[in-house]
Scaffold this motif. Structure first.
Motif, short mmCIF file in Angstrom:
data_model
loop_
_atom_site.label_atom_id
_atom_site.label_comp_id
_atom_site.label_asym_id
_atom_site.label_seq_id
_atom_site.Cartn_x
_atom_site.Cartn_y
_atom_site.Cartn_z
N GLY A 32 0.83 -1.20 0.00
CA GLY A 32 0.00 0.00 0.00
C GLY A 32 0.86 1.25 0.00
N ILE A 33 0.33 2.29 -0.61
CA ILE A 33 1.03 3.57 -0.68
C ILE A 33 -0.02 4.67 -0.60
CG2 ILE A 33 2.36 5.13 -2.18
CD1 ILE A 33 3.60 2.65 -3.47
N THR A 34 0.27 5.71 0.15
CA THR A 34 -0.56 6.90 0.11
C THR A 34 0.34 8.10 -0.10
OG1 THR A 34 -2.39 8.09 1.13
CG2 THR A 34 -0.65 7.37 2.59
N GLN A 35 -0.07 8.97 -0.99
CA GLN A 35 0.69 10.17 -1.31
C GLN A 35 0.49 11.21 -0.20
OE1 GLN A 35 2.72 10.37 -4.04
NE2 GLN A 35 2.16 8.24 -4.34
N LEU A 36 1.59 11.78 0.29
CA LEU A 36 1.49 12.84 1.29
C LEU A 36 0.78 14.07 0.75
CD1 LEU A 36 4.93 12.60 3.10
CD2 LEU A 36 2.70 11.98 4.01
N ALA A 37 0.82 14.25 -0.56
CA ALA A 37 0.12 15.39 -1.17
C ALA A 37 -1.39 15.31 -0.92
CB ALA A 37 0.41 15.43 -2.67
N LYS A 38 -1.90 14.12 -0.65
CA LYS A 38 -3.32 13.95 -0.39
C LYS A 38 -3.63 13.87 1.11
CE LYS A 38 -4.19 11.82 -4.81
NZ LYS A 38 -4.66 10.65 -5.53
N CYS A 39 -2.59 13.98 1.93
CA CYS A 39 -2.77 13.98 3.38
C CYS A 39 -2.77 15.42 3.86
CB CYS A 39 -1.64 13.21 4.06
SG CYS A 39 -1.61 11.45 3.64
N PHE A 40 -3.53 15.68 4.91
CA PHE A 40 -3.59 17.07 5.36
C PHE A 40 -3.47 17.23 6.88
CE2 PHE A 40 -7.92 15.52 4.96
CZ PHE A 40 -8.52 15.92 6.14
N HIS A 41 -3.38 16.13 7.63
CA HIS A 41 -3.33 16.28 9.08
C HIS A 41 -2.75 15.03 9.72
CE1 HIS A 41 -4.59 18.04 12.88
NE2 HIS A 41 -5.08 16.87 13.23
#
Length: 105
Positions: A32-41
């Motif tokens: 799994g991967i999540t982009q930090l650009a889509k994280c906000f908190h």
């Protein structure tokens, strides 16, 4: 509120642009991967006013933190309290840097 009923042990890697997770420490392929650009908190569990229930199994609230993504909220448990706050600090710094880049653009 929301209940975490299924906890799975995963190993995480933080880069400048994403959070990756793996099935085990030796794995080289991220499941799994999540982009930090889509994280906000990012925030410690203990400081949340509206806490999701941690569900079954023994969880140590001092070691739990959340990362809010535009599509979901990740609830993660670090190995210990010190590691938890280190993760929060590192992710928070990357989110601040990202916000600064967006303001400059």
């Amino acid at each position: 509120g929301e209940v975490r009923s299924s906890w799975k042990k995963r190993f995480f890697k933080l880069t400048e642009t994403e959070i990756q997770w793996f099935r085990n420490e030796a794995a080289t392929y991220a499941i799994g991967i999540t982009q930090l650009a889509k994280c906000f908190h990012v925030q410690s569990y203990k400081s949340l006013l509206d806490k999701p229930q941690l569900g079954k199994g023994k969880r140590e609230p001092d070691n739990v933190f959340i990362v809010k993504h535009k599509n979901r909220t990740f609830v993660l448990e670090a190995m210990d309290t010190s590691s938890c706050y280190e993760w929060i600090s590192m992710i928070g710094q990357l989110l601040l840097e990202r916000a600064g880049e967006l303001e400059e653009a």
